[in-house]
Structures are given as structure tokens and as C-alpha cells.
Design an enzyme around this catalytic site. Structure first.
Site, PDB file in Angstrom:
ATOM      1  N   HIS A 124      34.087  45.931  57.843  1.00 28.38           N
ATOM      2  CA  HIS A 124      35.311  46.155  57.062  1.00 28.38           C
ATOM      3  C   HIS A 124      35.777  44.844  56.413  1.00 28.38           C
ATOM      4  O   HIS A 124      35.996  44.773  55.196  1.00 28.38           O
ATOM      5  CB  HIS A 124      36.398  46.709  57.992  1.00 28.38           C
ATOM      6  CG  HIS A 124      37.707  46.971  57.325  1.00 28.38           C
ATOM      7  ND1 HIS A 124      38.119  48.233  56.967  1.00 28.38           N
ATOM      8  CD2 HIS A 124      38.714  46.136  56.938  1.00 28.38           C
ATOM      9  CE1 HIS A 124      39.318  48.158  56.398  1.00 28.38           C
ATOM     10  NE2 HIS A 124      39.695  46.898  56.368  1.00 28.38           N
ATOM     11  N   GLU A 125      35.924  43.815  57.236  1.00 27.48           N
ATOM     12  CA  GLU A 125      36.430  42.537  56.700  1.00 27.48           C
ATOM     13  C   GLU A 125      35.420  41.915  55.742  1.00 27.48           C
ATOM     14  O   GLU A 125      35.797  41.261  54.771  1.00 27.48           O
ATOM     15  CB  GLU A 125      36.770  41.568  57.837  1.00 27.48           C
ATOM     16  CG  GLU A 125      37.862  42.059  58.783  1.00 27.48           C
ATOM     17  CD  GLU A 125      39.122  42.564  58.077  1.00 27.48           C
ATOM     18  OE1 GLU A 125      39.431  42.079  56.966  1.00 27.48           O
ATOM     19  OE2 GLU A 125      39.795  43.443  58.639  1.00 27.48           O
TER      20      GLU A 125
ATOM     21  N   HIS B 189      35.909  43.288  52.287  1.00 24.38           N
ATOM     22  CA  HIS B 189      36.948  42.530  51.565  1.00 24.38           C
ATOM     23  C   HIS B 189      36.368  41.204  51.057  1.00 24.38           C
ATOM     24  O   HIS B 189      36.632  40.780  49.929  1.00 24.38           O
ATOM     25  CB  HIS B 189      38.116  42.209  52.500  1.00 24.38           C
ATOM     26  CG  HIS B 189      39.045  43.344  52.768  1.00 24.38           C
ATOM     27  ND1 HIS B 189      39.602  44.107  51.773  1.00 24.38           N
ATOM     28  CD2 HIS B 189      39.550  43.824  53.936  1.00 24.38           C
ATOM     29  CE1 HIS B 189      40.405  45.016  52.310  1.00 24.38           C
ATOM     30  NE2 HIS B 189      40.388  44.872  53.616  1.00 24.38           N
TER      31      HIS B 189
ATOM     32  N   HIS C  72      34.437  41.432  47.950  1.00 31.58           N
ATOM     33  CA  HIS C  72      35.343  41.582  46.807  1.00 31.58           C
ATOM     34  C   HIS C  72      35.758  40.196  46.297  1.00 31.58           C
ATOM     35  O   HIS C  72      35.860  39.956  45.090  1.00 31.58           O
ATOM     36  CB  HIS C  72      36.572  42.389  47.247  1.00 31.58           C
ATOM     37  CG  HIS C  72      37.233  43.150  46.157  1.00 31.58           C
ATOM     38  ND1 HIS C  72      38.326  43.957  46.368  1.00 31.58           N
ATOM     39  CD2 HIS C  72      36.987  43.238  44.831  1.00 31.58           C
ATOM     40  CE1 HIS C  72      38.699  44.506  45.234  1.00 31.58           C
ATOM     41  NE2 HIS C  72      37.901  44.079  44.288  1.00 31.58           N
TER      42      HIS C  72
END
Length: 672
Positions: free
Chosen positions: A465-466, A469, A472
Site C-alpha cells: 500500500h505505502e 503511494h 506515485h
């Protein structure tokens, strides 16, 4: 000479953590604010006709070093804080708030921006330049540029109060979390808890110069206890302590602070012409309005509630067999784990040896290579703020792309949870593409002298999940720093993170890295199959929990007047009632430690986790239909990631997917 105001003489001008002293911060902030104000004055006093270049672009590139130092300071205040840093934060926050208010309420500057905005047709602006112009103009209006002098002063005061009070909220939660520990000396009280967790509890006791075992409210300590401890009374005691965080009437109580924060937000919204704070926030989100969010959450609630009720019935019958007539929230994790084991014969401790942290990290790095052509090389010559931190140089086709800091283990000075952040944004200027410095911060179990850090499967998905990010941020490729990386609409920001979690459940990918740390044996097929099938285990319960948070958040930010005659606890109970699956306890409340909405950026935005789940389910469905490593689709997705906030997110999504996201994709994934 102040290290923070100089050109950083480090590889890739990375943060000089090894040379920064706490006493450097305050003078640096003051000097850099002054420098940034001079840059603003130069824009305002420029005698030439206002243009896109000398006003909008000049403003977008101003305050660069101040941004970097702010990132360094506030990231450290979350990841490696101290009493001294927290004290500096209390001094720095109002200074920074005053500085940004001064800019956003600078009439002469706004007049120039407005002139360029009103005459935008005469400039031949590309899509990104148009977005920058629109966002700059709107940002000033939303910060009070159209208000009279008296109301500008009021807004400035409100902003400063909000900044300080939200900081205090977070400090109270951290202190309240750190203040509690349970010292256990009788091993029988720890029946059911796996050896690796017992070792962790023993190490915690040793660090405190105590015999026996110590359980804390830090997640890597608290969650396993609630999941495995057979001693129901102890589960209740520790769950109560967790539920009382900043809700016990003591020094770190946040109840009054919640009312003050919400009142200030309401005042801010009304000053700016909105009926409530949610309306103000959502104007700048994909969802657009509070009513649309409430409808979205309620639609999911109606669909998910029957599944959740059925799940709880299964847990009740398990508890009944143990002589428990009324199951409580502190029984949930324990019986959910029992049910999971019965249904899938899986438990975290059995899976953990297959997920040593280094292998999981290698897997996520490998995935980034396969999808986006990125490579990761550890660097030992780049300064770090703690010995646990590692730094990687990220390359694409041999060229430098980004720095990535990873900080995986809990410490007293680190707040709970997991997050991605950035020390330096990406942007292009004077022909140079200035690359970003990104960081992932987690709280995984530390390695012991005999065992590497082993992750639960949930922690595996947390790391993915992290890292979503982080991608991105690392892949950012925009002209302006304010539109770069994760600078997107808030209900779009969770798409990349939640999207990447999907890979953890794909057998062909899992087999590449889920290998026993001692034997090298690949996780057996039947266990992989069970992981795949267990993906939706307790999905109804988890959905209702998230919907409860989202509905509570939305009601806090639309119905603040009701709090005048209610306690925080009464308000919370009323607006989460439809999503509650267990009896509530009068001694506990989650709002006083709900840092996402009272300290972080999720005010009137918590719904965005579920909103983004619709996006990520729909996006991954596209990959599933065409191959999860499909290079053409990966290339289109890379464009979405690298575009940051340069386009409207729905347009960006449609150009990737070919259509708007469908809620059915989420329902299909969640409930079949």
C-alpha cells in the site's frame, strides 16, 4: 552559518540529517520565510505587465528551500520526534501559518493573479499550465482573497489556531499511546500467544528493565495480543486501555480539542461562504458534495450490512461454544482468527516465516521493475535520521529517478501506523528535471537476535500500500512542484496505494517471493489458495468499520452545531449506530484518537478510502482481464501515475481505463 539554509552538499542534495541540530530549525525557518517573502515581493513589485510566466509560474517555483526544510522538520516530528522537536513544532506552526496567510491574503499579488486569470484566453496555455492557473486562482479565493480586511484577519487567526490545535491533538494521542503498558509476570496469562510474539514482549520488558513480558498499545504489540490471547479479561483490559486513548479525562484528553477544532473549521467555512466545512472541502474533490458522499456510503452500507451480520453470527456461535453469551468488540479479533483458521486453516504466525521483510521488499521492488522499469540500489553514503533507515537510489534505464527512504520499525519517537511522505517534490525548471525524494514509514516487528523481521500478511499488504503511494511520488513527471506526484484530489490519492495491494493475492506473483526464511521452501499451493480465498474474509465487517469512520467524519463536518448539546461520545455513538456490530462501551471512544481527521489531512475526506477502493477494484479488473503484468496496460497506468495533478482525475482515469469506474467492480471483488 545554518546547514538548513545552505545548498545541501550531499548526494542529490538530499537532506543532511547527520549535520542538522535542533537549534538550526527556528532560525532556518525565519530566514527562509524572509527569503520567500522577498520572492513574493519581487513578483508583486515587478513593473512589467502581469503574465502567466512572471506571476503564476514565478509563484509556483517560489519558496523551494522553505518547502524542503518544512518537509524535513515535520516528517521527523512524525518519525523521530522528541520533546524538543515537539516544542519547536509549537513555535514553528503559527509562524508558517502566518506566512502562508500573508501570501494568500496579499491583495496586490491576488490582483495580478486575477488579471492573468481573467485574461487567460490571450495566453496559449497547455493543459498543465491551465490547471496551474485555475488551481492558483481558486487556492487564493478559498484562502480568503475576496474577503474584506476584517474577515481576512479572522481567517488568519482561525488558520493559526487550527494548525496549533491539530498538532496538539496528535501529540496527545502519541503521549497517551506511549503512557500505557501492561507488565505481565505470569506466563499462563499469555496462553495462546505465539513464541515469536512472546519474544517481542520479552524484549520490550527488557528495554524497560523489567522481568517477564510487556504489552504496549503500539500496533505490532497490541494487534497480536487481541488476536491470540486466550485470557479474555486481559484482552478486555488492554482493549479498554486502547479505547480510552485521549478519552480518559486526563492530561492528554482530546474531547474539548475535538469541539474546538470542529468549531474553528465551521467558522472558516462560513467566512468563506460555505454552509459547513465538508462543503468547503468537497468542492475540491472528485465527490463534489456532502450529499453525494453520504449517498455513496449509505449505498455501500445497504449492500454490505447483510454480509457483516452473517459474519458476526458465525463468530457468536464460536464464542457460545466457549460459554460466552454476549460477544464483545474485544473478542472480535480472537474469534475472527479462530474462524479464519477453521475456514482456511491459516494463521498469521504460520504464514509469517514465508514473509521476511527483506523478501517482501525485494518483491515490491521487483514488481516496480516489471511494471515500470525501475531498479533500486542501496546507498550508504546518503545521510539518514536513524540507524534503522535505509536509502535507495531508484533508477530507470540506468538513469537516476528518485531517492527512496525506508523506515520500518517502531520507536518511542515514531507515531503509530504507516505512511508515505516526501522530502522533496519533483518539478522541471530551466531545462532540468529535479527528481523527488520519497519516504515510506511503517511499524513492523523488529528483528530479534534469532529471527529476521517477519511480516503478517496484513503487514505485507501494508508495505505494498505505502509503496503504491511511493510510486506515485517516484514516477512524478510534471512541470510544477504544486501539481507533482501525490498532489492530486484527495479522493484520488488512495488509488495507487490500494491498487498495488491487489498483487499480494495473485498466486503467480505470490509464488515468486513467499519463501520460508529458513528452508527456502515456497509457500505451498494450498496455502496460497487459502490466502486468495481469504481475501474477502470479514469483508462485510471491515466495510462497515470503514463506512462507520466515513459517516462519522462526514457528520462531524456537517453537523457541528449538534456538539454544543452532546458529548463527543454521544455524537460518535449516534452517527456510527447504523454500522455498529457490537455493543458500545461507555468507557471508550475512537474519536479522541481519530488522528486521520483531527490531525492528518482526512477531514471530511475519510470516505475517500472506500471511494478509491471502487477505483482500484475497477483498475485492477482491467489488468486481470488482460494479464496482471500486461506491458501496454502498465504503460498506460504509468502515465496516470506520472501525471500527478495536471489533469482532472476523472479524465485521467478515463484515459487509462476507457470508461468511468464502476461500483460493481468493488462489489464483485468484495462479495462475489
Amino acid at each position: 552559518m545554518n546547514i538548513l539554509t545552505e545548498h545541501f552538499n550531499t548526494p542529490y542534495h538530499s537532506a543532511p540529517f547527520n549535520a542538522i541540530k535542533n537549534e538550526d530549525y527556528l532560525p532556518a525557518f525565519k530566514e527562509l520565510i524572509q527569503k520567500s517573502e522577498e520572492e513574493i515581493s519581487a513578483i508583486v513589485n515587478n513593473p512589467e505587465e502581469p503574465t502567466f510566466t512572471n506571476v503564476i509560474e514565478a509563484l509556483a517555483y517560489s519558496g523551494e528551500q522553505l518547502d524542503v526544510v518544512s518537509n524535513i522538520f515535520f516528517n521527523l516530528n512524525s518519525a523521530e520526534t522528541s520533546d524538543e522537536l515537539q516544542q519547536i513544532a509549537q513555535e514553528v506552526s503559527p509562524i508558517l501559518t502566518e506566512y502562508s496567510s500573508k501570501i494568500s491574503q496579499n491583495e496586490a499579488l491576488f490582483n495580478k493573479i486575477k488579471k492573468v486569470y481573467d485574461e487567460k484566453e490571450k495566453y496559449n496555455l497547455n493543459e498543465e499550465q491551465q490547471m496551474l492557473l485555475n488551481e492558483t486562482y481558486k487556492g487564493f479565493v478559498r484562502s480568503g482573497a475576496l474577503l474584506n480586511e476584517e474577515n481576512k484577519e479572522k481567517l488568519k487567526k482561525i488558520s493559526m489556531d487550527l494548525s496549533l490545535k491539530s498538532l496538539q491533538f496528535g501529540q496527545n494521542v502519541l503521549a497517551s499511546t506511549n503512557n500505557y503498558f501492561k507488565h505481565i509476570t505470569n506466563k499462563e496469562d499469555l496462553a495462546g500467544i505465539p513464541d515469536a510474539i512472546l519474544e517481542q514482549y520479552a524484549e520490550e520488558a527488557k528495554e524497560r528493565n523489567l522481568e517477564g513480558w510487556v504489552v504496549t498499545l503500539q500496533y505490532p504489540s497490541y494487534i497480536p495480543f487481541m488476536t491470540y490471547a486466550e485470557n479474555r479479561e486481559l484482552r478486555k483490559e488492554i482493549a479498554l486501555a486502547n479505547g480510552k486513548k485521549s478519552f480518559d479525562g486526563g492530561e492528554f484528553d482530546n474531547q474539548n480539542l475535538i469541539k474546538e477544532l470542529l468549531s474553528l473549521k465551521q467558522q472558516k467555512a462560513e467566512l468563506l461562504g460555505y454552509s459547513n466545512y465538508a462543503e468547503y472541502v468537497l468542492e475540491e474533490r472528485m465527490a463534489k458534495s456532502p450529499s453525494k458522499v453520504i449517498d455513496f456510503l449509505n449505498e455501500l452500507l445497504v449492500k454490505a450490512k447483510p454480509y457483516a451480520d452473517k459474519e458476526i453470527e458465525e463468530l457468536k456461535s464460536l464464542a457460545k461454544a466457549d460459554g460466552i453469551d454476549e460477544i464483545q468488540s474485544y473478542d472480535h479479533a480472537f474469534y475472527a482468527e479462530k474462524l479464519r483458521k477453521a475456514k482456511f486453516d491459516l494463521n498469521d504466525e504460520e504464514l509469517k516465516p514465508y514473509f521476511p521483510l527483506n523478501q517482501v521488499q525485494d518483491a515490491v521492488f521487483g514488481l516496480a521493475h516489471q511494471l515500470f522499469g525501475l531498479d533500486f540500489e542501496e546507498r550508504n553514503d546518503i545521510p539518514k535520521y536513524h540507524e534503522d533507515v535505509k536509502v535507495y537510489e531508484v533508477k530507470e534505464n540506468g538513469d537516476y529517478k528518485s531517492l527512496l527512504y525506508v523506515d520500518y520499525f517502531p520507536r518511542k519517537g515514531k507515531r503509530a501506523g504507516a505512511w508515505m511522505t516526501s522530502y522533496k517534490n519533483q518539478y522541471k525548471k530551466d531545462g532540468e528535471n529535479s527528481r523527488p525524494h520519497i519516504s515510506i514509514v511503517c511499524n513492523f516487528s523488529k528483528p530479534t537476535k534469532d529471527t529476521p523481521s517477519l511480516l503478517t500478511f496484513q503487514e505485507v499488504t501494508t508495505l505494498f500500500h505505502e509503496f503504491g503511494h511511493a510510486l506515485h511520488g517516484m514516477l512524478a513527471n510534471t512541470q510544477y512542484p504544486t501539481l507533482s506526484g501525490t498532489s492530486v484530489k484527495w479522493d484520488f490519492v488512495e488509488l495507487p496505494s490500494q491498487f498495488l495491494e491487489n498483487f499480494c493475492y495473485e498466486p503467480e506473483f505470490l509464488k515468486t517471493f513467499a519463501k520460508h526464511y529458513k528452508t527456502g521452501e515456497t509457500l505451498p499451493d494450498e496455502k496460497i489458495e487459502k490466502i486468495e480465498h481469504s481475501k474477502n474474509f470479514m469483508e462485510g465487517y471491515q466495510t462497515l468499520r470503514q463506512l462507520g469512520f466515513g459517516l462519522l467524519d462526514m457528520n462531524y463536518h456537517t453537523k457541528v452545531a449538534e456538539l454544543e448539546n452532546k458529548t463527543v461520545k454521544q455524537f460518535e455513538d449516534e452517527y456510527t449506530k447504523a454500522t455498529q456490530l457490537y455493543p458500545t462501551n461507555p468507557e471508550t471512544a475512537m474519536s479522541p484518537s481519530f488522528s486521520h481527521i483531527f490531525q492528518g489531512g482526512y477531514s471530511a475526506g475519510y470516505y475517500s478510502y472506500k471511494w478509491a477502493e471502487v477505483l482500484d477494484a475497477d483498475a485492477f479488473q482491467y489488468f486481470k482481464e488482460n494479464g496482471i503484468f500486461n506491458p501496454e496496460i502498465a504503460a498506460k497506468y504509468k502515465v496516470l501515475l506520472s501525471s500527478g495533478g495536471t489533469k482532472d482525475p476523472m479524465e485521467l482515469y478515463k484515459s487509462f481505463r476507457g470508461s468511468e469506474p464502476k461500483v460493481e467492480s468493488l462489489l464483485k471483488r468484495a462479495f462475489g
